[in-house]
Motif scaffolding. Structure first.
Motif, PDB file in Angstrom:
ATOM      1  N   PHE A   1      35.312   2.763  10.681  1.00 23.76           N
ATOM      2  CA  PHE A   1      34.972   2.195  11.993  1.00 23.76           C
ATOM      3  C   PHE A   1      35.280   0.699  12.031  1.00 23.76           C
ATOM      4  O   PHE A   1      35.757   0.182  13.042  1.00 23.76           O
ATOM      5  N   GLY A   2      34.978   0.006  10.935  1.00 27.30           N
ATOM      6  CA  GLY A   2      35.229  -1.439  10.858  1.00 27.30           C
ATOM      7  C   GLY A   2      36.708  -1.750  11.001  1.00 27.30           C
ATOM      8  O   GLY A   2      37.100  -2.694  11.705  1.00 27.30           O
ATOM      9  N   GLU A   3      37.546  -0.932  10.372  1.00 28.83           N
ATOM     10  CA  GLU A   3      38.994  -1.131  10.449  1.00 28.83           C
ATOM     11  C   GLU A   3      39.503  -0.859  11.858  1.00 28.83           C
ATOM     12  O   GLU A   3      40.367  -1.584  12.370  1.00 28.83           O
ATOM     13  N   ILE A   4      38.950   0.174  12.501  1.00 30.35           N
ATOM     14  CA  ILE A   4      39.346   0.493  13.877  1.00 30.35           C
ATOM     15  C   ILE A   4      38.972  -0.650  14.821  1.00 30.35           C
ATOM     16  O   ILE A   4      39.769  -1.061  15.678  1.00 30.35           O
ATOM     17  N   ILE A   5      37.758  -1.176  14.659  1.00 30.25           N
ATOM     18  CA  ILE A   5      37.295  -2.285  15.509  1.00 30.25           C
ATOM     19  C   ILE A   5      38.182  -3.511  15.311  1.00 30.25           C
ATOM     20  O   ILE A   5      38.628  -4.141  16.279  1.00 30.25           O
ATOM     21  N   GLN A   6      38.455  -3.853  14.048  1.00 33.47           N
ATOM     22  CA  GLN A   6      39.259  -5.048  13.763  1.00 33.47           C
ATOM     23  C   GLN A   6      40.664  -4.921  14.328  1.00 33.47           C
ATOM     24  O   GLN A   6      41.170  -5.842  14.984  1.00 33.47           O
TER      25      GLN A   6
ATOM     26  N   GLU B   1      48.362   2.644  15.723  1.00 32.45           N
ATOM     27  CA  GLU B   1      47.588   2.980  14.523  1.00 32.45           C
ATOM     28  C   GLU B   1      46.178   3.432  14.890  1.00 32.45           C
ATOM     29  O   GLU B   1      45.666   4.414  14.349  1.00 32.45           O
ATOM     30  N   ASN B   2      45.554   2.691  15.796  1.00 35.65           N
ATOM     31  CA  ASN B   2      44.191   3.037  16.209  1.00 35.65           C
ATOM     32  C   ASN B   2      44.134   4.377  16.916  1.00 35.65           C
ATOM     33  O   ASN B   2      43.183   5.145  16.753  1.00 35.65           O
ATOM     34  N   ARG B   3      45.164   4.664  17.714  1.00 33.99           N
ATOM     35  CA  ARG B   3      45.216   5.935  18.418  1.00 33.99           C
ATOM     36  C   ARG B   3      45.229   7.094  17.410  1.00 33.99           C
ATOM     37  O   ARG B   3      44.516   8.086  17.564  1.00 33.99           O
TER      38      ARG B   3
ATOM     39  N   LYS C   1      44.186   6.964  14.225  1.00 32.39           N
ATOM     40  CA  LYS C   1      42.949   6.989  13.435  1.00 32.39           C
ATOM     41  C   LYS C   1      41.791   7.606  14.224  1.00 32.39           C
ATOM     42  O   LYS C   1      41.001   8.373  13.677  1.00 32.39           O
ATOM     43  N   ILE C   2      41.712   7.267  15.494  1.00 36.70           N
ATOM     44  CA  ILE C   2      40.645   7.833  16.332  1.00 36.70           C
ATOM     45  C   ILE C   2      40.848   9.338  16.487  1.00 36.70           C
ATOM     46  O   ILE C   2      39.884  10.111  16.446  1.00 36.70           O
ATOM     47  N   SER C   3      42.100   9.750  16.643  1.00 36.23           N
ATOM     48  CA  SER C   3      42.403  11.180  16.748  1.00 36.23           C
ATOM     49  C   SER C   3      41.994  11.920  15.479  1.00 36.23           C
ATOM     50  O   SER C   3      41.385  12.990  15.539  1.00 36.23           O
ATOM     51  N   THR C   4      42.301  11.332  14.314  1.00 43.77           N
ATOM     52  CA  THR C   4      41.933  11.944  13.030  1.00 43.77           C
ATOM     53  C   THR C   4      40.419  11.987  12.871  1.00 43.77           C
ATOM     54  O   THR C   4      39.852  12.999  12.419  1.00 43.77           O
ATOM     55  N   LEU C   5      39.768  10.894  13.252  1.00 44.83           N
ATOM     56  CA  LEU C   5      38.310  10.809  13.142  1.00 44.83           C
ATOM     57  C   LEU C   5      37.630  11.895  13.968  1.00 44.83           C
ATOM     58  O   LEU C   5      36.708  12.570  13.499  1.00 44.83           O
TER      59      LEU C   5
END
Length: 404
Positions: free
Chosen positions: A262-267, A363-365, A367-371
């Protein structure tokens, strides 16, 4: 203050509208500047709810501001003056009193001879982002107003789309969490106490899982109202502290950045937003130091916001942005710093920032999809496991009786 007026415009047509002014004299001056001969002019006496609405600035949504910017850009490109364009756009917002009043107020300031940036700065109806106003200021001076307005429209539309995607993505998991907690609470508070009456008449030792569930059921049954009250007080207190206490909000944001995944996604989300708006401001001709400072102010995370603001101070002192970020106590993605350093070395900072924003958004797209792919089955297991444990704990004593 808001004044209502009726009168005749320069074309001899009857007009009736509202305008914002500090006093009646200023209202008369504004009507004169708009070439309106007023017949009646009086301060509006709004209801309590209207007073509450007009007592603070309207926080315009990115979608609304994007739409306004796009329309204005299209009219200016068609050769229509800003004043005429604003008057045309007013007719599109008959149902939105705040935005219509904003457009009327800005038009009045322009009629008085003010430039577009000054008109936006002077109006007190809508709260506009600082980066938006400064982009207008620089682009107006450089004759790039229509292009910059279109760029701002794209940026705001993209931000609105990303926000909606995130909300939509987390809607189902949030719903599942709330429903599961409500179901577990209901079973512990109302179902378990009904069954425990059967066990009280049994003269035998209960299994440990059953004792645990009964204890939890008794606790929830006796303190259900207290627990709800405590949760409500916690949420209200937390919300107030986040708004009123800078140190508290800073600490929370620091913890969020340290969370796994979550921290990496926020940053990366914040770095993407910074990169996009910094590229836009640089393209608009805003000085680099001011670009860094304005871009920092759109960030939501206070830790990263203060990091970039401090970096902008170091840039004023003659330091490179990449060096200032690298020397900071708070560490950010090293690839970002390296990219900035490369852009500074090759004088291609604008292109580098644009590429970084696209990269981080992508990248965030992913990661959020994987999460979310992992989160949904995990929530199903949590709900099923919790309810299954409660049911099993209640059935264990019955099975013991049948074996005996």
């Amino acid at each position: 203050m808001i004044f209502k007026f009726k009168g005749i415009d320069a074309e001899g047509k009857q007009v009736s509208d509202k305008l914002e002014a500090i006093s009646a004299e200023e209202a008369k001056s504004k009507l004169k500047a708009k070439k309106i001969i007023y017949q009646t002019l009086k301060e509006e006496s709004p209801s309590f709810f209207d007073k509450l609405e007009f007592s603070r600035k309207y926080k315009i949504t990115p979608k609304e501001l994007s739409s306004l910017s796009r329309e204005l850009s299209m009219y200016i490109r068609s050769g229509i003056t800003i004043v005429s364009a604003l008057k045309i756009i007013q007719s599109h917002y008959e149902k939105n009193k705040k935005i219509k009043l904003f457009l009327v107020t800005v038009s009045t300031h322009l009629d008085e001879g003010k430039d577009f940036y000054t008109a936006l700065e002077m109006q007190s109806v809508i709260e506009l982002p600082e980066f938006f106003k400064h982009s207008i200021k620089v682009s107006e001076a450089g004759g790039l107003l229509d292009d910059v307005l279109m760029e701002l429209s794209r940026f705001l539309k993209e931000q609105d789309r990303i926000a909606k995607e995130i909300k939509s993505a987390f809607a189902y998991p949030s719903f599942m969490i709330i429903v599961s907690l409500l179901m577990i609470s209901f079973m512990l508070a109302f179902v378990v106490p009904q069954i425990t009456g059967i066990f009280e008449s049994m003269d035998q030792e209960l299994p440990t899982p059953t004792i645990v569930v009964i204890a939890l059921g008794d606790f929830f049954n006796d303190n259900f109202t207290t627990i709800l009250g405590a949760i409500f007080i916690f949420l209200v207190t937390f919300s107030i502290m986040m708004k009123k206490s800078h140190s508290f909000a800073y600490s929370v944001h620091k913890i969020l950045l340290r969370l796994p995944l979550f921290g990496e996604i926020i940053q990366k989300s914040e770095l993407a937003r910074f990169s996009y708006i910094a590229a836009l401001l640089t393209r608009s001709g805003v000085p680099f130091v001011q670009t860094v400072n304005l871009s920092a102010n759109i960030l939501n995370n206070l830790v990263l916001k203060e990091l970039f603001i401090e970096a902008s101070r170091k840039v004023v002192e003659g330091k490179l942005l990449s060096k200032a970020l690298n020397d900071a106590k708070t560490k950010i993605d090293y690839a970002f710093i390296q990219s900035i350093a490369l852009g500074e070395e090759t004088s291609e900072v604008e292109n580098v920032l644009t590429n970084m924003s696209e990269l981080y958004f992508e990248e965030n797209r992913d990661k959020i999809s994987t999460l979310l792919t992992l989160l949904e089955p995990a929530l199903m297991l949590f709900v099923g496991g919790s309810i299954g444990f409660i049911v099993a704990a209640m059935l264990l004593p019955i099975f013991s009786m049948s074996i005996q």
